[in-house]
Write a protein that holds these residues in place. Structure first.
Motif, PDB file in Angstrom:
ATOM      1  N   HIS A 218       0.849  -1.182   0.000  1.00 19.14           N
ATOM      2  CA  HIS A 218       0.000   0.000   0.000  1.00 19.14           C
ATOM      3  C   HIS A 218       0.894   1.244   0.000  1.00 19.14           C
ATOM      4  CE1 HIS A 218      -3.400  -2.467   2.143  1.00 19.14           C
ATOM      5  NE2 HIS A 218      -3.076  -2.949   0.965  1.00 19.14           N
ATOM      6  N   VAL A 219       0.266   2.427  -0.073  1.00 18.49           N
ATOM      7  CA  VAL A 219       1.026   3.672   0.008  1.00 18.49           C
ATOM      8  C   VAL A 219       0.603   4.400   1.289  1.00 18.49           C
ATOM      9  CG1 VAL A 219       1.564   5.868  -1.097  1.00 18.49           C
ATOM     10  CG2 VAL A 219       1.106   3.839  -2.512  1.00 18.49           C
ATOM     11  N   PRO A 220       1.525   4.570   2.242  1.00 15.54           N
ATOM     12  CA  PRO A 220       1.189   5.253   3.489  1.00 15.54           C
ATOM     13  C   PRO A 220       0.837   6.716   3.242  1.00 15.54           C
ATOM     14  CG  PRO A 220       3.315   4.143   3.654  1.00 15.54           C
ATOM     15  CD  PRO A 220       2.920   4.124   2.211  1.00 15.54           C
ATOM     16  N   ILE A 236       2.417  -1.078  -6.795  1.00 18.02           N
ATOM     17  CA  ILE A 236       1.410  -0.518  -5.891  1.00 18.02           C
ATOM     18  C   ILE A 236       0.208  -1.439  -5.935  1.00 18.02           C
ATOM     19  CG2 ILE A 236      -0.193   1.408  -5.544  1.00 18.02           C
ATOM     20  CD1 ILE A 236       1.979   3.217  -6.820  1.00 18.02           C
ATOM     21  N   GLU A 237      -0.208  -1.935  -4.783  1.00 15.80           N
ATOM     22  CA  GLU A 237      -1.411  -2.757  -4.706  1.00 15.80           C
ATOM     23  C   GLU A 237      -2.611  -1.828  -4.522  1.00 15.80           C
ATOM     24  OE1 GLU A 237      -0.950  -5.860  -5.365  1.00 15.80           O
ATOM     25  OE2 GLU A 237       1.226  -5.836  -5.083  1.00 15.80           O
ATOM     26  N   HIS A 238      -3.578  -1.941  -5.405  1.00 16.53           N
ATOM     27  CA  HIS A 238      -4.827  -1.152  -5.411  1.00 16.53           C
ATOM     28  C   HIS A 238      -4.643   0.199  -6.116  1.00 16.53           C
ATOM     29  CE1 HIS A 238      -5.616  -4.247  -2.528  1.00 16.53           C
ATOM     30  NE2 HIS A 238      -4.864  -3.683  -1.600  1.00 16.53           N
ATOM     31  N   ALA A 239      -5.364   0.371  -7.211  1.00 18.31           N
ATOM     32  CA  ALA A 239      -5.216   1.588  -8.026  1.00 18.31           C
ATOM     33  C   ALA A 239      -5.716   2.831  -7.304  1.00 18.31           C
ATOM     34  CB  ALA A 239      -5.958   1.417  -9.352  1.00 18.31           C
ATOM     35  N   SER A 240      -6.471   2.656  -6.216  1.00 15.31           N
ATOM     36  CA  SER A 240      -6.951   3.822  -5.465  1.00 15.31           C
ATOM     37  C   SER A 240      -5.778   4.716  -5.054  1.00 15.31           C
ATOM     38  CB  SER A 240      -7.720   3.357  -4.227  1.00 15.31           C
ATOM     39  OG  SER A 240      -6.978   2.384  -3.516  1.00 15.31           O
ATOM     40  N   TYR A 241      -4.637   4.108  -4.752  1.00 18.45           N
ATOM     41  CA  TYR A 241      -3.482   4.914  -4.313  1.00 18.45           C
ATOM     42  C   TYR A 241      -2.913   5.770  -5.437  1.00 18.45           C
ATOM     43  CZ  TYR A 241      -3.440   2.043  -0.081  1.00 18.45           C
ATOM     44  OH  TYR A 241      -3.782   1.424   1.084  1.00 18.45           O
ATOM     45  N   THR A 242      -3.101   5.331  -6.678  1.00 19.90           N
ATOM     46  CA  THR A 242      -2.513   6.109  -7.778  1.00 19.90           C
ATOM     47  C   THR A 242      -3.237   7.443  -7.950  1.00 19.90           C
ATOM     48  OG1 THR A 242      -3.902   5.142  -9.517  1.00 19.90           O
ATOM     49  CG2 THR A 242      -1.835   3.996  -9.007  1.00 19.90           C
ATOM     50  N   LEU A 243      -4.480   7.524  -7.428  1.00 13.15           N
ATOM     51  CA  LEU A 243      -5.224   8.787  -7.539  1.00 13.15           C
ATOM     52  C   LEU A 243      -4.466   9.942  -6.882  1.00 13.15           C
ATOM     53  CD1 LEU A 243      -8.934   7.774  -6.773  1.00 13.15           C
ATOM     54  CD2 LEU A 243      -7.888   8.206  -8.996  1.00 13.15           C
ATOM     55  N   ARG A 244      -3.631   9.611  -5.890  1.00 12.12           N
ATOM     56  CA  ARG A 244      -2.891  10.691  -5.205  1.00 12.12           C
ATOM     57  C   ARG A 244      -1.975  11.434  -6.162  1.00 12.12           C
ATOM     58  NH1 ARG A 244      -1.050   7.784   0.415  1.00 12.12           N
ATOM     59  NH2 ARG A 244      -3.082   6.887   0.924  1.00 12.12           N
ATOM     60  N   LEU A 245      -1.607  10.792  -7.266  1.00  9.51           N
ATOM     61  CA  LEU A 245      -0.730  11.449  -8.234  1.00  9.51           C
ATOM     62  C   LEU A 245      -1.451  12.544  -9.007  1.00  9.51           C
ATOM     63  CD1 LEU A 245       1.240   8.310  -9.437  1.00  9.51           C
ATOM     64  CD2 LEU A 245       2.158  10.252  -8.160  1.00  9.51           C
ATOM     65  N   GLY A 246      -2.773  12.613  -8.855  1.00 10.01           N
ATOM     66  CA  GLY A 246      -3.534  13.697  -9.487  1.00 10.01           C
ATOM     67  C   GLY A 246      -3.589  14.936  -8.618  1.00 10.01           C
ATOM     68  N   SER A 247      -2.989  14.886  -7.434  1.00 14.55           N
ATOM     69  CA  SER A 247      -2.936  16.043  -6.526  1.00 14.55           C
ATOM     70  C   SER A 247      -1.472  16.345  -6.210  1.00 14.55           C
ATOM     71  CB  SER A 247      -3.668  15.730  -5.214  1.00 14.55           C
ATOM     72  OG  SER A 247      -5.006  15.357  -5.455  1.00 14.55           O
ATOM     73  N   ASP A 248      -1.254  17.404  -5.464  1.00 12.98           N
ATOM     74  CA  ASP A 248       0.110  17.729  -5.019  1.00 12.98           C
ATOM     75  C   ASP A 248       0.427  16.832  -3.823  1.00 12.98           C
ATOM     76  OD1 ASP A 248       2.488  18.839  -4.140  1.00 12.98           O
ATOM     77  OD2 ASP A 248       1.484  20.547  -3.168  1.00 12.98           O
ATOM     78  N   ASP A 249       0.737  15.576  -4.085  1.00 14.65           N
ATOM     79  CA  ASP A 249       0.863  14.629  -2.965  1.00 14.65           C
ATOM     80  C   ASP A 249       2.077  14.918  -2.092  1.00 14.65           C
ATOM     81  OD1 ASP A 249       2.613  13.535  -4.917  1.00 14.65           O
ATOM     82  OD2 ASP A 249       2.377  11.522  -4.092  1.00 14.65           O
ATOM     83  N   SER A 250       3.165  15.455  -2.676  1.00 16.03           N
ATOM     84  CA  SER A 250       4.336  15.781  -1.841  1.00 16.03           C
ATOM     85  C   SER A 250       3.985  16.861  -0.827  1.00 16.03           C
ATOM     86  CB  SER A 250       5.494  16.272  -2.717  1.00 16.03           C
ATOM     87  OG  SER A 250       5.847  15.276  -3.625  1.00 16.03           O
ATOM     88  N   GLY A 251       3.239  17.865  -1.296  1.00 18.00           N
ATOM     89  CA  GLY A 251       2.825  18.945  -0.391  1.00 18.00           C
ATOM     90  C   GLY A 251       1.913  18.414   0.708  1.00 18.00           C
ATOM     91  N   ILE A 252       0.985  17.529   0.339  1.00 16.76           N
ATOM     92  CA  ILE A 252       0.052  16.972   1.332  1.00 16.76           C
ATOM     93  C   ILE A 252       0.809  16.108   2.344  1.00 16.76           C
ATOM     94  CG2 ILE A 252      -1.920  15.400   1.624  1.00 16.76           C
ATOM     95  CD1 ILE A 252      -2.913  16.435  -1.167  1.00 16.76           C
ATOM     96  N   VAL A 253       1.772  15.342   1.838  1.00 17.93           N
ATOM     97  CA  VAL A 253       2.580  14.494   2.732  1.00 17.93           C
ATOM     98  C   VAL A 253       3.374  15.369   3.709  1.00 17.93           C
ATOM     99  CG1 VAL A 253       4.599  12.960   2.781  1.00 17.93           C
ATOM    100  CG2 VAL A 253       2.694  12.474   1.221  1.00 17.93           C
ATOM    101  N   ASP A 254       3.933  16.459   3.202  1.00 17.36           N
ATOM    102  CA  ASP A 254       4.677  17.385   4.084  1.00 17.36           C
ATOM    103  C   ASP A 254       3.779  17.915   5.195  1.00 17.36           C
ATOM    104  OD1 ASP A 254       7.025  17.088   2.731  1.00 17.36           O
ATOM    105  OD2 ASP A 254       6.805  18.918   1.505  1.00 17.36           O
ATOM    106  N   SER A 255       2.539  18.290   4.847  1.00 13.93           N
ATOM    107  CA  SER A 255       1.605  18.812   5.849  1.00 13.93           C
ATOM    108  C   SER A 255       1.259  17.748   6.890  1.00 13.93           C
ATOM    109  CB  SER A 255       0.315  19.287   5.184  1.00 13.93           C
ATOM    110  OG  SER A 255       0.599  20.318   4.282  1.00 13.93           O
ATOM    111  N   ILE A 256       1.134  16.509   6.443  1.00  9.93           N
ATOM    112  CA  ILE A 256       0.842  15.420   7.398  1.00  9.93           C
ATOM    113  C   ILE A 256       2.030  15.231   8.340  1.00  9.93           C
ATOM    114  CG2 ILE A 256       0.489  12.914   7.603  1.00  9.93           C
ATOM    115  CD1 ILE A 256      -1.130  13.092   4.972  1.00  9.93           C
ATOM    116  N   ARG A 257       3.222  15.250   7.777  1.00 14.85           N
ATOM    117  CA  ARG A 257       4.422  15.067   8.605  1.00 14.85           C
ATOM    118  C   ARG A 257       4.568  16.204   9.618  1.00 14.85           C
ATOM    119  NH1 ARG A 257       8.436  13.545   3.668  1.00 14.85           N
ATOM    120  NH2 ARG A 257       7.894  11.354   3.475  1.00 14.85           N
ATOM    121  N   ALA A 258       4.186  17.406   9.211  1.00 10.35           N
ATOM    122  CA  ALA A 258       4.280  18.564  10.114  1.00 10.35           C
ATOM    123  C   ALA A 258       3.068  18.651  11.042  1.00 10.35           C
ATOM    124  CB  ALA A 258       4.406  19.843   9.291  1.00 10.35           C
ATOM    125  N   GLU A 259       2.198  17.639  10.943  1.00 12.15           N
ATOM    126  CA  GLU A 259       0.974  17.548  11.756  1.00 12.15           C
ATOM    127  C   GLU A 259       0.049  18.748  11.549  1.00 12.15           C
ATOM    128  OE1 GLU A 259       1.905  16.450  15.781  1.00 12.15           O
ATOM    129  OE2 GLU A 259       3.048  14.695  15.129  1.00 12.15           O
TER     130      GLU A 259
END
Ligand SMILES: [Zn+2]
Length: 485
Positions: A218-220, A236-259
């Motif tokens: 999966h993709v955390p 990648i198991e499950h194509a649902s995770y590939t949808l994240r590539l349609g957004s700014d996933d690096s930016g979203i991941v950074d925000s999650i990491r910064a809580e």
């Protein structure tokens, strides 16, 4: 020696004498399939009126029926009657699971073969060690079933919701668990993200790759797809995770990491910012990095349309024990309280995921057909679900040839065994399906099976029906025995 060249000629003559056309050079258990339309799944070309000579589990020769038929006794010649032969199908995502479902799962192994699925990839379960033993027993001809590739047990964080995971809290434990997987001789490594932190997930990918494994999962939420791809993630198991590539996933991941963002909030941002053009552009990155995708559409489809489809009378249920289907209930219960808006949201999401397939394919991403059949995956029926998955690929806009590839050679390429498996040429392992109609016209042809060759053994329609009847009988016996317990 007066004439050495004559001696060489004599040696060559002796060496080839046994291979003269018309003279037997195979064992008396060899099988001939005559009058077949052989589909090359790599190119989509059909070789007409071919005969396939099979011996000791391998394809020995492909040629004209009249030339090869003399090599095989009449009882072991089978006329395909102009039908279509494809390599045995691969289900690249199943879970043979449930500690209380051991007999149930064992009974279903022949069913895979009867449905034309001669290879499965088991993506880890609570029965990891048992599945490894079954894999070896099938390879040694002690157990009848599809060839199994398995992850055994998957890597997770501490106290994950899944049973049987190898739970790790740090790099030291990671290395211990990888040692354990080495000892099991697993075929690949699977990692999921229920409680495993992103940084340890990423280290797990890198360390498993260092040991030579293909690594999938999966993709955390706290890792970007690109970070995983760069670390060597194989699929990648499950194509649902590939949808994240349609957004700014690096930016979203950074925000999650910064809580600054919770997982639930991140999900909403992904949904509202998805852009198809951006997604397509970044699917090319996946292709360049060699990351495959196993879409597993059927499970999401079954759940999204649960309110429209009543499964109580599904013919397939005759093969599944009451105990097996009792595991379906948890997802049904979990969805019971959903509002009409949530229900519609599920359908919309399913459609969006399915729509990604042509984009992924066009971008050059290897698609692996996998059903995610498992006792815990509601109405995703073992073996049958793969055929349903292939039809969903077709409805999503993939061409039949690409779909056939996703369920044959793409799996073999994933495990780097395409020179041994999933092709119909001399030297390959003889796993074949003979179909009554042409799957290149309509992929649902995979459901209309005339015969199967599993590990060189020819199984006629009658034989396949006997296998299925036996599965049904075992189900009835298990149900009865458990009622009186
Ligand atoms: Zn799965």
């Amino acid at each position: 020696m007066k004439n050495p060249s004559f001696f060489v000629f004599l040696l060559v003559f002796i060496a080839f004498a046994g291979c003269k056309p018309g003279e037997p050079n195979v064992s008396d258990t060899a099988v001939l399939i005559a009058n077949a339309n052989v589909i090359d799944v790599a190119t989509g070309q059909i070789a007409k009126e071919r005969a396939i000579l099979i011996d000791s589990g391998r394809i020995v020769s492909i040629g004209a029926s009249n030339e090869l038929s003399a090599q095989v006794i009449e009882d072991r010649r089978f006329d395909a009657g102009g039908r279509y032969v494809i390599p045995g199908l691969w289900d690249m995502h199943v879970h043979i699971e449930g500690e209380d479902l051991v007999e149930d799962n064992r009974a279903l192994l022949p069913l895979y073969v009867a449905y034309g699925i001669t290879t499965v990839r088991d993506c880890a379960s609570d029965l990891g060690e048992l599945v490894l033993a079954w894999r070896d027993s099938i390879n040694n001809d002690q157990l009848f079933g599809p060839q199994i590739f398995t992850a055994g047990s998957k890597l997770e964080g501490i106290n994950s919701i899944w049973k049987g995971d190898l739970e790790i809290a740090n790099e030291e434990e990671l290395e211990q668990m990888l040692d354990k997987l080495d000892g099991y001789n697993v075929d690949f490594v699977k990692i999921t993200e229920n409680t495993l932190p992103g940084d340890l997930f990423l280290t797990s990918v890198k360390e498993a790759r260092k040991r030579g494994y293909k690594v999938t999962g999966h993709v955390p939420y706290d890792l970007s797809v690109e970070e995983l791809a760069t670390a060597g993630f194989s699929a990648i198991e499950h194509a649902s995770y590939t949808l994240r590539l349609g957004s700014d996933d690096s930016g979203i991941v950074d925000s999650i990491r910064a809580e600054k963002l919770t997982r639930a909030e991140a999900g909403a941002v992904y949904n509202s910012t998805f852009n198809q053009d951006s997604a397509f552009a970044r699917y090319k990155m996946l292709a360049e990095q060699g990351v495959a995708v196993t879409p597993t559409l059927i499970g999401g489809k079954q759940l999204a349309y649960l309110d429209e489809n009543n499964h109580q009378n599904d013919a397939y249920l005759k093969y599944l024990t009451d105990r097996f289907t009792s595991k379906y209930q948890w997802r049904i219960d979990r969805m019971a309280g959903e509002t009409p808006e949530q229900k519609q949201g599920r359908k919309d999401r399913y459609q969006l995921i399915a729509e990604q397939l042509p984009y992924l394919h066009k971008a050059g991403v290897a698609i692996l057909a996998g059903s995610d059949a498992a006792a815990l995956n509601t109405f995703v029926y073992p073996a049958q679900a793969l055929h349903e998955e292939l039809v969903l690929f077709q409805e999503a806009g993939l061409e039949p040839l690409a779909i056939l590839q996703s369920a044959t050679i793409n799996g073999a390429k994933f495990f780097s065994v395409q020179d041994k498996l999933a092709g119909i040429v001399p030297g390959m392992e003889a796993d074949l399906v003979i179909l009554n109609s042409n799957p290149l016209d309509d992929i649902s042809a995979t459901q209309d099976i005339f015969a199967v060759v599993n590990d060189g053994e020819y199984l006629s329609r009658q034989k396949l029906d006997e296998l299925l009847q036996r599965v049904q009988l075992i189900k009835e016996e298990l149900d009865k025995a458990r009622k009186t317990e």
